[in-house]
Design an enzyme around this catalytic site. Structure first.
Site, PDB file in Angstrom:
ATOM      1  N   SER A 154       0.833  -1.199   0.000  1.00  0.00           N
ATOM      2  CA  SER A 154       0.000   0.000   0.000  1.00  0.00           C
ATOM      3  C   SER A 154       0.875   1.260   0.000  1.00  0.00           C
ATOM      4  CB  SER A 154      -0.969  -0.044   1.188  1.00  0.00           C
ATOM      5  OG  SER A 154      -1.972   0.932   1.071  1.00  0.00           O
ATOM      6  N   ASP A 230     -10.142  -5.456  -3.588  1.00  0.00           N
ATOM      7  CA  ASP A 230      -9.585  -4.384  -2.762  1.00  0.00           C
ATOM      8  C   ASP A 230     -10.491  -3.150  -2.870  1.00  0.00           C
ATOM      9  OD1 ASP A 230      -7.990  -2.230  -1.768  1.00  0.00           O
ATOM     10  OD2 ASP A 230      -6.168  -3.337  -2.257  1.00  0.00           O
ATOM     11  N   HIS A 263      -7.537  -5.797   0.670  1.00  0.00           N
ATOM     12  CA  HIS A 263      -6.349  -4.968   0.889  1.00  0.00           C
ATOM     13  C   HIS A 263      -5.547  -5.350   2.132  1.00  0.00           C
ATOM     14  CE1 HIS A 263      -4.039  -1.384  -0.129  1.00  0.00           C
ATOM     15  NE2 HIS A 263      -4.068  -0.990   1.135  1.00  0.00           N
TER      16      HIS A 263
END
Length: 285
Positions: A154, A230, A263
């Site tokens: 991320s 996600d 995610h």
């Protein structure tokens, strides 16, 4: 040995898969405050220097998140990789508003060198990770500085790509899990870049992987894994922009999309073994 290199403090160390998972703090010159990081020393480190694989964590995370949640130590012990996990922001140097939001300030340093006050005094994560912390590691751990790789998740995926693209001679391998691929074009990145770098978008280009790769492609292959379930995929991560930039620049990219994965660290756990194998092939082969 410099003052920064000699200031290492052991927070905790734990036996793990024949090696040692440690948590440390040192007095950072770049960040002008104590900074924390984690290191996993594989069993091979008792016999000599080993390659270092850096992992940069995402928003809300710390140096503890990856060692606790990812389950990477078993394979690091098998491959002989020293795992390095820096914290995601300064913590002890408190600034006004640094805890007002989860996506800016504490645990959200975005791996840039801030240029806007008051953040510029302490939020220099990029220089800490690419320059200062490697010297601390070399002074205190059995690491081979000529064999380093970097990856992240991320916000940390963004950081890993930027660190590698800006320092192609420093890392032998680079990969990312659900990275913020074009931070200049998403709410997370726009907020962080405005706060840390100012509103002039021309100053953002040096910190955006999609922009960097168009002008300075990585000399090897980049690997990226992304979950298609996600919830941040379309608004924040924008992998299509990074994929297009790599295609336009002739950058070798192994982009893999995975149905059903979101995610979080269930996704990270699922693909960390493949990323460690990817890096081990380039660092130990």
């Amino acid at each position: 040995m410099s003052a920064a290199e000699s200031s290492l403090r052991v927070i905790a160390e734990h036996a793990c898969f024949g090696g040692v998972q440690g948590f440390y703090e040192h007095d950072s010159v770049e960040c002008a405050t104590p900074m924390r990081f984690a290191v996993y020393r594989p069993p091979q480190a008792t016999a000599g220097a080993v390659p270092a694989l850096w992992y940069l964590a995402g928003l809300t995370c710390s140096e503890e998140t990856f060692p606790i949640k990812a389950g990477a130590q078993r394979l690091a012990a098998e491959y002989g990789l020293l795992l390095v996990t820096p914290d995601t922001s300064p913590r002890k140097a408190r600034l006004p508003g640094d805890d007002a939001a989860w996506d800016f300030g504490i645990a959200a340093g975005f791996y840039v060198d801030a240029t806007v006050a008051p953040w510029s005094q302490h939020y220099r994560l990029y220089s800490w990770i690419t320059r200062e912390l490697p010297a601390v590691l070399a002074a205190h751990f059995p690491v081979d500085p000529g064999r380093q790789g970097i990856f992240g998740h991320s916000m940390g995926g963004h950081g890993a790509l930027v660190c590698a693209l800006r320092n192609p001679g420093q890392y032998r391998s680079v990969s990312a899990l659900a990275p913020i691929g074009a931070p200049s074009h998403c709410p997370w990145g726009e907020k962080a870049f405005t706060g840390y770098l100012g509103p002039d978008r021309r100053h953002w280009a040096a910190w955006d992987a999609s922009g960097l790769v168009r002008h300075r492609p990585w000399p090897g292959e980049i690997r990226v894994d992304q979950g298609l379930a996600d919830r941040f995929l379309t608004e924040q991560l924008k992998p299509d922009l990074f994929v297009a930039a790599c295609r336009d620049a002739g950058q070798r990219l192994d982009y893999r999309a995975h149905a059903g994965y979101d995610h979080g660290y269930y996704f990270v756990q699922s693909f960390v073994p493949e990323h460690l194998a990817f890096h081990a092939a380039r660092l130990t082969g």
